[in-house]
Design a protein around this motif. Sequence first.
Motif, short mmCIF file in Angstrom:
data_model
loop_
_atom_site.label_atom_id
_atom_site.label_comp_id
_atom_site.label_asym_id
_atom_site.label_seq_id
_atom_site.Cartn_x
_atom_site.Cartn_y
_atom_site.Cartn_z
N ILE A 245 -61.92 160.57 103.41
CA ILE A 245 -61.51 161.67 103.75
C ILE A 245 -60.18 161.75 103.97
N ASP A 246 -59.37 162.54 103.24
CA ASP A 246 -57.98 162.61 103.54
C ASP A 246 -57.55 163.88 103.97
N LEU A 247 -56.39 163.85 104.74
CA LEU A 247 -55.85 165.16 105.47
C LEU A 247 -54.67 165.52 105.02
N TRP A 248 -54.36 166.86 104.71
CA TRP A 248 -53.14 167.06 104.07
C TRP A 248 -52.44 168.17 104.96
N TYR A 249 -51.22 168.12 105.09
CA TYR A 249 -50.67 169.24 105.77
C TYR A 249 -49.19 169.41 105.18
N GLN A 250 -48.80 170.90 105.17
CA GLN A 250 -47.35 171.35 104.52
C GLN A 250 -47.01 172.61 105.34
N THR A 251 -45.57 172.60 104.93
CA THR A 251 -44.92 173.87 105.83
C THR A 251 -44.11 174.65 104.94
N GLY A 252 -43.78 175.86 105.15
CA GLY A 252 -42.93 176.44 103.98
C GLY A 252 -42.54 177.92 104.88
N SER A 253 -41.56 178.44 104.28
CA SER A 253 -40.70 179.62 104.73
C SER A 253 -41.22 180.75 104.05
N VAL A 254 -42.03 180.61 102.86
CA VAL A 254 -42.40 181.82 101.99
C VAL A 254 -43.92 181.42 101.81
N MET A 255 -44.63 182.44 102.25
CA MET A 255 -46.10 182.50 102.05
C MET A 255 -46.73 182.32 100.62
N PRO A 256 -47.54 181.39 100.21
CA PRO A 256 -47.97 181.35 98.95
C PRO A 256 -48.63 182.81 98.51
N PRO A 257 -48.27 183.29 97.24
CA PRO A 257 -48.74 184.65 97.03
C PRO A 257 -50.19 184.99 97.08
N PHE A 258 -50.92 183.82 96.78
CA PHE A 258 -52.36 183.86 96.66
C PHE A 258 -52.99 182.65 97.61
N PRO A 259 -52.90 182.95 99.22
CA PRO A 259 -53.30 181.83 99.94
C PRO A 259 -54.71 181.56 99.87
N GLN A 260 -55.67 182.38 99.42
CA GLN A 260 -56.90 181.85 99.33
C GLN A 260 -57.34 180.91 98.15
N THR A 261 -56.38 180.80 97.24
CA THR A 261 -56.74 179.87 96.25
C THR A 261 -55.55 178.69 96.23
N TYR A 262 -54.53 179.05 97.25
CA TYR A 262 -53.61 177.86 97.42
C TYR A 262 -54.19 176.66 97.85
N ARG A 263 -53.73 175.29 97.13
CA ARG A 263 -54.34 174.10 97.58
C ARG A 263 -53.13 173.27 98.02
N ILE A 264 -53.11 172.80 99.41
CA ILE A 264 -52.04 171.95 99.68
C ILE A 264 -52.36 170.39 99.25
N ALA A 265 -53.75 170.02 99.18
CA ALA A 265 -54.13 168.76 98.90
C ALA A 265 -53.78 168.38 97.59
N GLY A 266 -52.95 167.24 97.51
CA GLY A 266 -52.37 166.79 96.27
C GLY A 266 -51.21 167.72 95.63
N HIS A 267 -50.87 168.62 96.45
CA HIS A 267 -49.48 169.55 96.31
C HIS A 267 -48.28 168.44 96.45
N PRO A 268 -47.27 168.63 95.46
CA PRO A 268 -46.20 167.62 95.66
C PRO A 268 -45.39 167.59 96.99
N ASN A 269 -45.38 168.77 97.63
CA ASN A 269 -44.66 169.17 98.78
C ASN A 269 -45.51 168.94 100.18
N ALA A 270 -46.95 168.43 99.82
CA ALA A 270 -47.59 168.53 101.11
C ALA A 270 -47.60 166.97 101.63
N VAL A 271 -47.78 166.56 102.78
CA VAL A 271 -48.02 165.46 103.30
C VAL A 271 -49.57 164.79 103.33
N ARG A 272 -49.82 163.56 102.96
CA ARG A 272 -51.07 162.99 102.97
C ARG A 272 -51.10 162.05 104.00
N ILE A 273 -52.17 162.24 104.85
CA ILE A 273 -52.51 161.27 105.65
C ILE A 273 -53.78 160.51 105.11
#
Length: 346
Positions: A245-273
């Motif tokens: 089980i991996d844990l991901w987190y990401q911060t940003g200054s502009v909210m994604p336009p479709f947060p219900q479908t936005y995945r940070i898991a695997g996103h290049p700007n996200a941090v993986r633990i």
Amino acid sequence: MVALLAVMRRSGRYGVLAIAVLFLAWSSHVDAGDADRSLQVRQLGSCQETAGLGIVQAGLGTDQVTGGTFTITGIPAGASILEAWLYWNGADDGNNVHDGLDTFNPVLHDGDPTITLNGMPVPAPQRIGGPANWAGVQDAYAYAYRGDVRHVVTGNGAYVFEGMDAFFGERGYNNGAQLVVIYRDPAQPPTLVGIGEGLDLAYGTNGPNVGPGTTTAFFQFAPGLVKRQATVSVFVGGAAPENRIDLWYQTGSVMPPFPQTYRIAGHPNAVRIADPFSGRYNQNDNGFWDSYTFTLQVPGDATWLGVQVESTNIPPYALLDWVGATLVLPLNCAPRLYTPMLLRGV
């Protein structure tokens, strides 16, 4: 076959044949029950409050047991308790895969609402997820509950949790429980506290038949003048040393336009633990429930923090029940000291 799959859930031994059978069982019927529920986030704290907020919490694994004892520490002297919530998660083996929602009996098959804390019944527990059928485990329906236990939790100390059903057979299971206490401390500056709660299931990144995998939980806040240290805690069911089980987190200054479908898991700007959940980060060292806490520096211009857990596509897949996440973040209450250009005569 159902018994075999339930045993595999606990052992983590998924062979090629078992995976094939699991896929057939998954795709051969439409299951009763609500879809799993992504975490719903609520937030407390503002610059208008003179006392800051904080969170202390503890987790218990309840695999093969019906309860345990929470030990709460860390509430500062002089602090008052604002909220106290008890969360618990497991699967009821009383339901049948052929039951429709019109024949489902919540009195008989409701995933354990009759819980006690220090011998006192938890009043009016709220189901925050379920019944959600697991892929292949045809008669097992996952549930997550929360109960308001502010009347029991008075401060630091031991709290005895009991009343989960003895699901030690072929289909049902108990994962664990989490006690989350929010306090108000006059000695602490204004603080934002966020709580996400639900029942977000995943079996590999494609999810079980009740959903497409996990959904990002977003905490939102005003930007700060400088970096701030955030503390995030995540608690899940279905954790075991052999499952990933991996844990991901990401911060940003502009909210994604479709947060219900936005995945940070695997996103290049996200941090993986990588694989922080072993089923051993809980107070009684009992597997299949884990809570993991980490800190991060939130940039001064950030307005959101996203958190997501992922059952990875590396066998043996974790049958993941993601129940909760919390955030503690200092608020920036300093006024923005600037003079508009027009007032400066420019």
